[in-house]
Design an enzyme around this catalytic site. Structure first.
Site, PDB file in Angstrom:
ATOM      1  CE  LYS A 117     -12.217  -1.011  -3.525  1.00  0.00           C
ATOM      2  NZ  LYS A 117     -11.789  -2.375  -3.350  1.00  0.00           N
ATOM      3  CE  LYS A 156      -7.108  -8.978  -7.864  1.00  0.00           C
ATOM      4  NZ  LYS A 156      -7.790  -7.913  -7.099  1.00  0.00           N
ATOM      5  CE  LYS A 168      -4.262  -2.125   1.801  1.00  0.00           C
ATOM      6  NZ  LYS A 168      -5.061  -2.302   2.864  1.00  0.00           N
TER       7      LYS A 168
HETATM    8  P1  ADP Z   1     -10.582  -5.002  -5.582  1.00  0.00           P
HETATM    9  O1  ADP Z   1      -9.209  -5.414  -6.245  1.00  0.00           O
HETATM   10  O2  ADP Z   1     -11.635  -4.488  -6.472  1.00  0.00           O
HETATM   11  O3  ADP Z   1      -9.954  -3.772  -4.667  1.00  0.00           O
HETATM   12  P2  ADP Z   1     -10.466  -6.147  -2.903  1.00  0.00           P
HETATM   13  O4  ADP Z   1      -9.096  -6.119  -3.022  1.00  0.00           O
HETATM   14  O5  ADP Z   1     -11.409  -5.427  -2.177  1.00  0.00           O
HETATM   15  O6  ADP Z   1     -11.034  -5.821  -4.424  1.00  0.00           O
HETATM   16  O7  ADP Z   1     -11.197  -7.790  -2.806  1.00  0.00           O
HETATM   17  C1  ADP Z   1     -12.221  -8.072  -1.821  1.00  0.00           C
HETATM   18  C2  ADP Z   1     -12.045  -9.706  -1.887  1.00  0.00           C
HETATM   19  O8  ADP Z   1     -12.417  -9.766  -3.303  1.00  0.00           O
HETATM   20  C3  ADP Z   1     -10.891 -10.296  -1.785  1.00  0.00           C
HETATM   21  O9  ADP Z   1     -11.315 -11.637  -1.223  1.00  0.00           O
HETATM   22  C4  ADP Z   1     -10.486 -10.617  -3.345  1.00  0.00           C
HETATM   23  O10 ADP Z   1      -9.592 -11.846  -3.381  1.00  0.00           O
HETATM   24  C5  ADP Z   1     -11.781 -10.890  -3.977  1.00  0.00           C
HETATM   25  N1  ADP Z   1     -11.171 -10.432  -5.591  1.00  0.00           N
HETATM   26  C6  ADP Z   1     -11.204  -9.145  -6.074  1.00  0.00           C
HETATM   27  N2  ADP Z   1     -10.852  -9.015  -7.128  1.00  0.00           N
HETATM   28  C7  ADP Z   1     -11.037 -10.212  -7.727  1.00  0.00           C
HETATM   29  C8  ADP Z   1     -11.239 -10.869  -8.863  1.00  0.00           C
HETATM   30  N3  ADP Z   1     -10.687 -10.110  -9.966  1.00  0.00           N
HETATM   31  N4  ADP Z   1     -11.102 -12.365  -9.058  1.00  0.00           N
HETATM   32  C9  ADP Z   1     -11.362 -13.020  -7.995  1.00  0.00           C
HETATM   33  N5  ADP Z   1     -11.379 -12.547  -6.864  1.00  0.00           N
HETATM   34  C10 ADP Z   1     -11.259 -11.386  -6.491  1.00  0.00           C
END
Ligand code: ADP
Ligand code: TRP
Length: 329
Positions: A200, A197, A118
């Protein structure tokens, strides 16, 4: 209340209220959680104090808390098995975090990947972000958790929780159970509209509870690449969606039908995208209807009820901790 039968493993998981969920979150986190809570009991915590390390706007945080709670409810979480609550309602979390922070060293916390990543991405290195793993350890340890279902990125944080439990137990007396992580079966990473991937932070998402035209627009923008007959990103997402609709292709016919759709429509990207939109709509529409029917008042009621139950467990544990560390006279 949660069962205390010895054979039951207690689950504990958490999610930061940090914005609108996308279908990557659904397949990677929400759906596996809903499935685990069909068979097991435990707690689901909305990590609002963790979110405070990055979200500094009160109305955004308030909206996100309500929104993520609605997402869990609409996705079908079983409230007979799960206590849903928000972290800030149970002050024992921040209290125990402080006690654990007094047992670990700065170099130990400096090894946290999540912190380093981060900061490398330019987030402010506030002290909350640095101490994040000890607040998460407190979340988990307060409830005699057996299993922590999380994504791969959270594995080290659960190791920190185990380490904190060991340190406390060694310094005082056997008090905390050592939790085990359960890394969600790697639903292959769900690709976003640009093929990276879905995240957000990359602005390449298909929103889980978006309106139909919002979802259609996102699907139509999925990059299909050049040269291949099969649009691989469309296919990867479609496989998950159709899988969810057909109970993971439990009937052989469903699998054959899906393969044929792609083998008979090579290069017809438009038709395949339209088929994906239709399937997404079949999957999401019932959840969207359910979600729209949930009022903010109902969510607040669920959270107040959850907080009461979580508080009862956490305060009993903290009474023991306070005695052990010598502050109860
Ligand atoms: P983002 O990448 O959108 O910020 P987060 O890090 O908040 O998402 O992830 C929240 C949950 O969703 C985690 O458990 C993460 O492993 C899962 N997750 C996020 N993006 C994906 C993806 N593209 N494919 C599978 N799981 C995902
Ligand atoms: N750190 C987790 C995440 O960002 C959220 C979280 C907070 C959590 N406390 C937890 C997850 C306790 C599991 C257990 O995804």
């Amino acid at each position: 209340m949660l069962s205390s039968m010895a054979s039951q493993k207690r689950l504990f998981t958490g999610l930061q209220p940090s914005g609108q969920l996308h279908i990557g979150n659904y397949f990677g986190a929400l759906l596996p959680t809903v499935e685990m809570f069909r068979q097991n009991q435990g707690l689901i915590m909305i990590a609002d104090y963790h979110a405070l390390t990055t979200v500094k706007d009160a109305s955004t945080l308030r909206e996100n808390i309500i929104s993520v709670a609605k997402d869990y409810l609409a996705a079908g979480i079983n409230l007979d098995n799960a206590i849903i609550f928000k972290q800030s309602d149970v002050s024992e979390h921040t209290e125990l975090a402080w006690i654990l922070e007094c047992l670990v060293t700065v170099p130990f916390l400096m090894q946290a990947h999540a912190y380093k990543d981060k900061v490398a991405k330019g987030l402010e290195a506030n002290a909350g972000l640095f101490n994040y793993p000890m607040l998460m350890a407190a979340d988990i340890l307060l409830y005699d958790t057996d299993i922590v279902p999380v994504g791969q990125d959270q594995r080290q944080h659960v190791e920190y929780a185990r380490e904190a439990a060991t340190k406390f137990n060694a310094a005082y007396d056997e008090t905390f159970k050592e939790p085990a992580e359960q890394i969600q079966k790697q639903v292959a990473v769900v690709p976003g509209t640009d093929g990276q991937k879905m995240s957000k932070s990359y602005k390449n998402t298909i929103p889980l509870f978006g309106a139909k035209d919002e979802i259609s627009k996102a699907v139509m923008s999925i990059v299909t690449g050049t040269g291949g007959e099969t649009p691989i990103n469309v296919h990867a997402i479609h496989l998950l969606v159709r899988g969810a609709l057909t109970n993971n292709f439990s009937d052989k016919k469903d699998g054959e039908e899906f393969s044929q759709l792609y083998s008979q429509n090579k290069n017809n990207y438009k038709l395949l995208k339209e088929a994906l939109i239709e399937d997404l709509e079949k999957l999401i529409a019932p959840m969207r209807v359910k979600r729209d029917a949930i009022t903010d008042e109902e969510v607040k009621k669920v959270l107040v009820d959850g907080a009461r139950k979580a508080k009862a467990l956490a305060s009993a544990k903290m009474a023991d901790v306070r005695k052990k560390i010598g502050v109860t006279l």
